[in-house]
Design a protein around this motif. Structure first.
Motif, short mmCIF file in Angstrom:
data_model
loop_
_atom_site.label_atom_id
_atom_site.label_comp_id
_atom_site.label_asym_id
_atom_site.label_seq_id
_atom_site.Cartn_x
_atom_site.Cartn_y
_atom_site.Cartn_z
N GLY A 4 2.63 19.64 -14.40
CA GLY A 4 1.63 20.98 -14.25
C GLY A 4 0.84 20.60 -15.39
N ARG A 5 1.67 20.43 -16.64
CA ARG A 5 0.23 20.40 -17.38
C ARG A 5 -0.14 18.90 -18.14
NH1 ARG A 5 3.01 25.30 -18.56
NH2 ARG A 5 1.96 26.97 -18.00
N LYS A 6 -0.57 17.93 -16.68
CA LYS A 6 -0.96 16.69 -17.55
C LYS A 6 -1.86 16.63 -18.64
CE LYS A 6 1.83 14.18 -13.84
NZ LYS A 6 1.54 13.68 -12.30
N ILE A 7 -2.41 16.27 -19.51
CA ILE A 7 -3.34 15.88 -20.28
C ILE A 7 -4.12 13.68 -19.66
CG2 ILE A 7 -4.89 16.19 -22.56
CD1 ILE A 7 -1.92 17.31 -23.55
N ILE A 8 -5.25 14.22 -18.87
CA ILE A 8 -6.11 13.22 -18.54
C ILE A 8 -6.88 12.49 -19.65
CG2 ILE A 8 -6.77 11.60 -16.65
CD1 ILE A 8 -4.42 12.81 -14.68
N THR A 9 -7.66 12.71 -20.56
CA THR A 9 -8.57 11.63 -21.43
C THR A 9 -9.82 11.05 -20.18
OG1 THR A 9 -6.85 11.52 -23.39
CG2 THR A 9 -9.26 10.52 -22.64
N ALA A 10 -10.44 12.31 -20.01
CA ALA A 10 -11.88 11.07 -19.90
C ALA A 10 -12.53 10.40 -20.50
CB ALA A 10 -12.53 12.32 -19.05
N VAL A 11 -12.45 8.93 -20.02
CA VAL A 11 -12.66 8.44 -21.65
C VAL A 11 -14.42 7.69 -21.81
CG1 VAL A 11 -12.94 6.19 -22.73
CG2 VAL A 11 -10.85 7.04 -20.90
N VAL A 196 -3.31 26.15 -15.39
CA VAL A 196 -3.35 25.30 -14.26
C VAL A 196 -2.12 25.53 -13.17
CG1 VAL A 196 -2.83 23.47 -14.89
CG2 VAL A 196 -4.33 23.30 -13.21
N PRO A 197 -1.02 24.99 -13.57
CA PRO A 197 0.22 25.27 -12.56
C PRO A 197 0.44 26.88 -11.64
CG PRO A 197 1.13 24.81 -15.07
CD PRO A 197 -0.56 25.82 -15.05
N GLU A 198 -0.50 27.71 -12.05
CA GLU A 198 -0.66 29.44 -11.39
C GLU A 198 -1.68 28.78 -10.94
OE1 GLU A 198 -2.03 32.25 -14.71
OE2 GLU A 198 -0.72 32.07 -16.26
N HIS A 199 -2.51 27.39 -10.29
CA HIS A 199 -3.41 28.14 -8.88
C HIS A 199 -3.38 26.60 -8.17
CE1 HIS A 199 -6.03 30.69 -11.98
NE2 HIS A 199 -5.23 30.57 -11.97
N GLY A 200 -1.45 26.04 -8.29
CA GLY A 200 -1.18 25.20 -7.72
C GLY A 200 -2.23 23.72 -8.09
N GLY A 201 -2.26 23.77 -9.73
CA GLY A 201 -2.93 21.94 -9.87
C GLY A 201 -1.63 21.35 -11.00
#
Length: 289
Positions: A4-11, A196-201
Motif C-alpha cells: 500500500g505504500r510502494k515508493i517507485i522512483t520516476a527516473v 495513499v492506502p486510505e484512498h485505495g492506492g
C-alpha cells in the motif's frame, strides 16, 4: 515491498549540454536509483522528458535500464501521441525482456472517450504477456479520464493498473470504486505516501525520490513501525523536498550533482535552478540525505 505504500522512483534521463542523450550520465542516475532502497523505477516518463525522445534513443536507454536496474522492479513508459508509435515502443520493450509498461493517454489534439478507449484497446491487444498501466495526466495532456472511462479501460486484457498524476489524492476514491479489486492505482502526488492506502492506492511514483529517496524511505519505515513522532518528522522532510524540487527534472539533476552523481543536463525548455534555489537544495542535501 511496502504493502500500500510502494515508493517507485520516476527516473530522469541525462543529456549532454548540446541536447544529445548522455548514456553515461543516465547510467549514473540509474545506479544511484538502484542502490537507493526504493521499491521500483518508472522510466521514460514525464521526469525522463519522454516527448523529446525518439524511438532509437528510447531503445538505447532501455538497454541501459535493463542492465543497471538489475532486479529492481521496473515500469517502462511507452506512451506517445498515437497508438501506432506506442505499438512500436511495446515491441522494443518486449525485445528487452520488459514485463511492465505504461502508456499515457493520447495528447495534443482533442479526443473523445470512445477514441481513448480504442487507443487502449489497441495497446491491450499488443501487450500480451505484459502488465499495462494507463497513465492519466489531464493537466499535461488535456485528456480527462472519468470514472466510467477508466472502468472500461481497467477491464481490458493486460490492463494492470493506472498512474494518476496532477490530481489530489481523493481522485483515487472515484476510480477505486469502479475498477476491479486487483487493479493497481498509483499516484504521482509525492507527498501523499502516508495516506495513499486510505484512498485505495498502492503507492507513489515520485520524481523527487530520484534525488531525495531517504525521506520517503524514512516515512514508510516509521509508518510500518507505528512511530508517530518519526512519522511526523519524516512527513515534514518529504513535504520540504517535494516543495523544493517542484516537479522539476532540472532541480532533480542539480541535487544529484550535489550528491556526487553527474546527472547531465535537461533537453526540454526547463528553467535551471537559481542560486537561491541551489543554496536551499544544498541545505536539504545536508539535512536529509
Amino acid at each position: 515491498m511496502n504493502l500500500g505504500r510502494k515508493i517507485i522512483t520516476a527516473v530522469p534521463v541525462g543529456f549532454a549540454a548540446d541536447g544529445t542523450v548522455d548514456l553515461r550520465a543516465s547510467r549514473r542516475i540509474l545506479r544511484f536509483v538502484a542502490g537507493s532502497g526504493v521499491d521500483g523505477a518508472f522510466v521514460l516518463g514525464t521526469t525522463g522528458e519522454f516527448p523529446s525522445l525518439d524511438r532509437a534513443e528510447r531503445r538505447a536507454l532501455l538497454d541501459a535500464y535493463v542492465e543497471e536496474l538489475g532486479d529492481l522492479p521496473m515500469v517502462v513508459h511507452v506512451g506517445a501521441a498515437s497508438a501506432h508509435e506506442v505499438l512500436g515502443l511495446i515491441e522494443d520493450a518486449r525485445a528487452c525482456g520488459v514485463r511492465s509498461v505504461a502508456a499515457i493517454t493520447p495528447y495534443y489534439l482533442p479526443t473523445t472517450d470512445a477514441a481513448v478507449l480504442s487507443f487502449f484497446e489497441r495497446i491491450s491487444g499488443a501487450a500480451g504477456g505484459m502488465d499495462v498501466y494507463a497513465y492519466i495526466f489531464a493537466r499535461a495532456t488535456g485528456v480527462v479520464v472519468g470514472d466510467d472511462l477508466l472502468a472500461r479501460i481497467s477491464r481490458l486484457p493486460n490492463l494492470y493498473g493506472a498512474k494518476v498524476s496532477g490530481e489530489p489524492i481523493i481522485r483515487l476514491d472515484g476510480y477505486r470504486a469502479v475498477v476491479p479489486d486487483d487493479f493497481v492505482l498509483l499516484t504521482g502526488a509525492d507527498s501523499d505516501l502516508a495516506v495513499v492506502p486510505e484512498h485505495g492506492g498502492a503507492g507513489v511514483i515520485s520524481g523527487v525520490a530520484s534525488a531525495f529517496p531517504e525521506p520517503f524511505i524514512r516515512l514508510a519505515a516509521a509508518l510500518a513501525d507505528g512511530d508517530e513522532p518519526a512519522v511526523a518528522a519524516a512527513q515534514q522532510q518529504v513535504d520540504d523536498v517535494v516543495e523544493l524540487i517542484a516537479a522539476s527534472p532540472a532541480r532533480m539533476k542539480a541535487t544529484l550533482r550535489m550528491r556526487g552523481v553527474d546527472a547531465g543536463h535537461c533537453r526540454m525548455a526547463l528553467e535551471p535552478p537559481s542560486e537561491a534555489v541551489l543554496a536551499r537544495l544544498r541545505r536539504a542535501v545536508e539535512a536529509y540525505a
